[in-house]
Design a protein around this motif. Structure first.
Motif, short mmCIF file in Angstrom:
data_model
loop_
_atom_site.label_atom_id
_atom_site.label_comp_id
_atom_site.label_asym_id
_atom_site.label_seq_id
_atom_site.Cartn_x
_atom_site.Cartn_y
_atom_site.Cartn_z
N GLU A 1 14.96 20.54 5.24
CA GLU A 1 14.32 19.41 4.58
C GLU A 1 13.00 19.05 5.26
O GLU A 1 12.97 18.70 6.44
N VAL A 2 11.92 19.13 4.51
CA VAL A 2 10.59 18.75 5.02
C VAL A 2 10.25 17.38 4.45
O VAL A 2 10.14 17.22 3.23
N ILE A 3 10.13 16.40 5.32
CA ILE A 3 9.92 15.02 4.89
C ILE A 3 8.43 14.80 4.61
O ILE A 3 7.61 14.75 5.52
N LYS A 4 8.09 14.69 3.33
CA LYS A 4 6.69 14.48 2.96
C LYS A 4 6.62 13.93 1.54
O LYS A 4 7.62 13.89 0.82
N GLY A 5 5.41 13.52 1.14
CA GLY A 5 5.21 13.03 -0.22
C GLY A 5 5.25 11.51 -0.30
O GLY A 5 5.14 10.80 0.70
N ASP A 6 5.42 11.00 -1.52
CA ASP A 6 5.49 9.55 -1.71
C ASP A 6 6.90 9.06 -1.40
O ASP A 6 7.78 9.84 -1.04
N VAL A 7 7.11 7.76 -1.57
CA VAL A 7 8.41 7.17 -1.20
C VAL A 7 9.54 7.77 -2.03
O VAL A 7 10.63 8.02 -1.52
N ALA A 8 9.30 8.03 -3.31
CA ALA A 8 10.34 8.61 -4.16
C ALA A 8 10.76 9.98 -3.65
O ALA A 8 11.96 10.31 -3.60
N ASP B 1 0.85 -1.18 0.00
CA ASP B 1 0.00 0.00 0.00
C ASP B 1 0.90 1.24 0.00
O ASP B 1 1.60 1.51 0.99
N PRO B 2 0.90 2.03 -1.10
CA PRO B 2 1.82 3.18 -1.20
C PRO B 2 1.70 4.17 -0.05
O PRO B 2 2.72 4.70 0.42
N GLU B 3 0.48 4.43 0.41
CA GLU B 3 0.30 5.40 1.49
C GLU B 3 0.84 4.87 2.81
O GLU B 3 1.52 5.58 3.56
N LYS B 4 0.57 3.61 3.10
CA LYS B 4 1.06 3.00 4.35
C LYS B 4 2.59 2.91 4.33
O LYS B 4 3.25 3.14 5.34
N ARG B 5 3.13 2.57 3.16
CA ARG B 5 4.58 2.49 3.05
C ARG B 5 5.22 3.86 3.25
O ARG B 5 6.24 3.98 3.93
N ALA B 6 4.62 4.88 2.67
CA ALA B 6 5.18 6.23 2.78
C ALA B 6 5.18 6.72 4.23
O ALA B 6 6.10 7.44 4.64
N VAL B 7 4.18 6.31 4.99
CA VAL B 7 4.12 6.71 6.41
C VAL B 7 5.34 6.15 7.15
O VAL B 7 6.02 6.87 7.89
N ILE B 8 5.65 4.87 6.93
CA ILE B 8 6.79 4.24 7.62
C ILE B 8 8.10 4.81 7.09
O ILE B 8 8.99 5.16 7.87
N ALA B 9 8.22 4.92 5.75
CA ALA B 9 9.46 5.43 5.16
C ALA B 9 9.73 6.86 5.63
O ALA B 9 10.87 7.21 5.97
N GLY B 10 8.68 7.68 5.67
CA GLY B 10 8.86 9.06 6.12
C GLY B 10 9.30 9.14 7.56
O GLY B 10 10.15 9.96 7.92
#
Length: 323
Positions: free
Chosen positions: A139-146, A96-105
């Protein structure tokens, strides 16, 4: 208390009865198997079948590194901790891209915090690192994983550029990996490989699958979750070891080989390994569990937090230095 065993020379691991021996041109040495939790081979080490059987029976993994200090693979005992539910939920949070981005961020927030803590420590010691601190704080950490990975890349770039302000010896031009062309790059690569295996070891003591990751892309030939966990702790462990060894002249030119790239020689590896192990064993009072834990155990706690997150028990917050 069990500790890792580091082998930096060439030789053979063999068994006689219930005793493990390391044999090389210098002779035959018995190894205290009851005091070893893992074996890390930096020389060309062969295992006799009896030795392999004994190590697997005792639950002792053997990790292999090539001449450049890069991790190549492991001989691991049968996995004893299994949870299909955790692996399924872990995979769902990757797919799930959104769930992954939460953890990666959140992982990159931890990296950012720990780098800033390190730089501010050296700022207090009179090092001119304020411009790098400002760049990283922007640096503001946000957006998708890329986008998050782009944030991470810029943070590491600024951090590595600050090394010339911190280090008394050697120079950091740019980060180079295969092979390292400077002493500092050689130290970073060697330390990162060590930390990768330490993180992998802690993952194996939990229900997480080491190949399902969030910041790094899963790949066939590496345990990418170990890369995720290791990145959070690099400023806390690897760089602190490097700065101490270099600034106190514990490592000098004579501890490197200059051949195809720049590599630590056997003496240099032994010095680094001794300091690295001491750092892993350093303990600190944990504010939540109210007891002292080692730096190495902090990585296992990071795994436990990820498990709670994917199971929906508690939102993941990455490790941040509090001292």
């Amino acid at each position: 208390m069990k500790d890792p065993l580091y082998i930096t020379s060439h030789g053979i691991l063999q068994r006689k009865g219930n005793t493990l021996y390391f044999v090389n041109e210098e002779g035959k040495k018995a190894l205290p198997i009851n005091r070893i939790n893992e074996i890390n081979c930096y020389g060309k080490v062969s295992l006799k079948s009896g030795a392999s059987s004994l190590l697997m029976k005792e639950g002792i993994p053997v990790n292999f590194f090539n001449m450049y200090g890069y991790y190549e693979g492991s001989l691991y005992p049968r996995v004893q901790l299994n949870s299909g539910l955790v692996v399924v939920k872990q995979s769902e949070h990757y797919s799930d891209p959104e769930k992954r981005a939460v953890i990666a961020g959140e992982m990159v927030e931890g990296i950012k915090n720990n780098i800033l803590k390190t730089l501010k420590y050296y700022l207090k010691k009179g090092k001119n690192v304020e411009p790098y601190i400002k760049d990283i704080e922007k640096e503001v950490i946000k957006g998708d994983v890329a986008q998050i990975m782009s944030n991470e890349g810029r943070i590491w770039h600024s951090y590595y550029q600050s090394f010339n302000k911190i280090l008394k010896n050697f120079e950091m031009d740019k980060r180079e990996i295969r092979p390292p062309t400077t002493e500092i790059n050689a130290l970073i690569s060697f330390g990162n490989s060590l930390l990768y295996v330490s993180a992998l070891s802690e993952i194996y003591h939990t229900y997480l699958h080491p190949s399902v990751s969030y910041l790094h892309e899963p790949a066939e030939r590496r345990f990418s979750l170990a890369l995720d966990i290791a990145d959070i702790f690099k400023p806390v462990i690897v760089e602190r070891v490097i700065f101490k060894l270099v600034n106190n002249n514990m490592l000098t030119e004579k501890d490197f080989n200059h051949d195809v790239g720049v590599l630590l020689n056997e003496r240099g590896k032994r010095i680094f390994l001794k300091e690295y192990q001491a750092k892993l064993e350093t303990t600190i009072k944990h504010p939540e569990i109210k007891r002292k834990v080692s730096y190495k155990y902090l990585m296992r706690l990071e795994c436990y937090k990820l498990i709670k997150h994917v199971l929906g028990d508690k939102e993941y917050r990455s490790f941040r230095m509090w001292w």
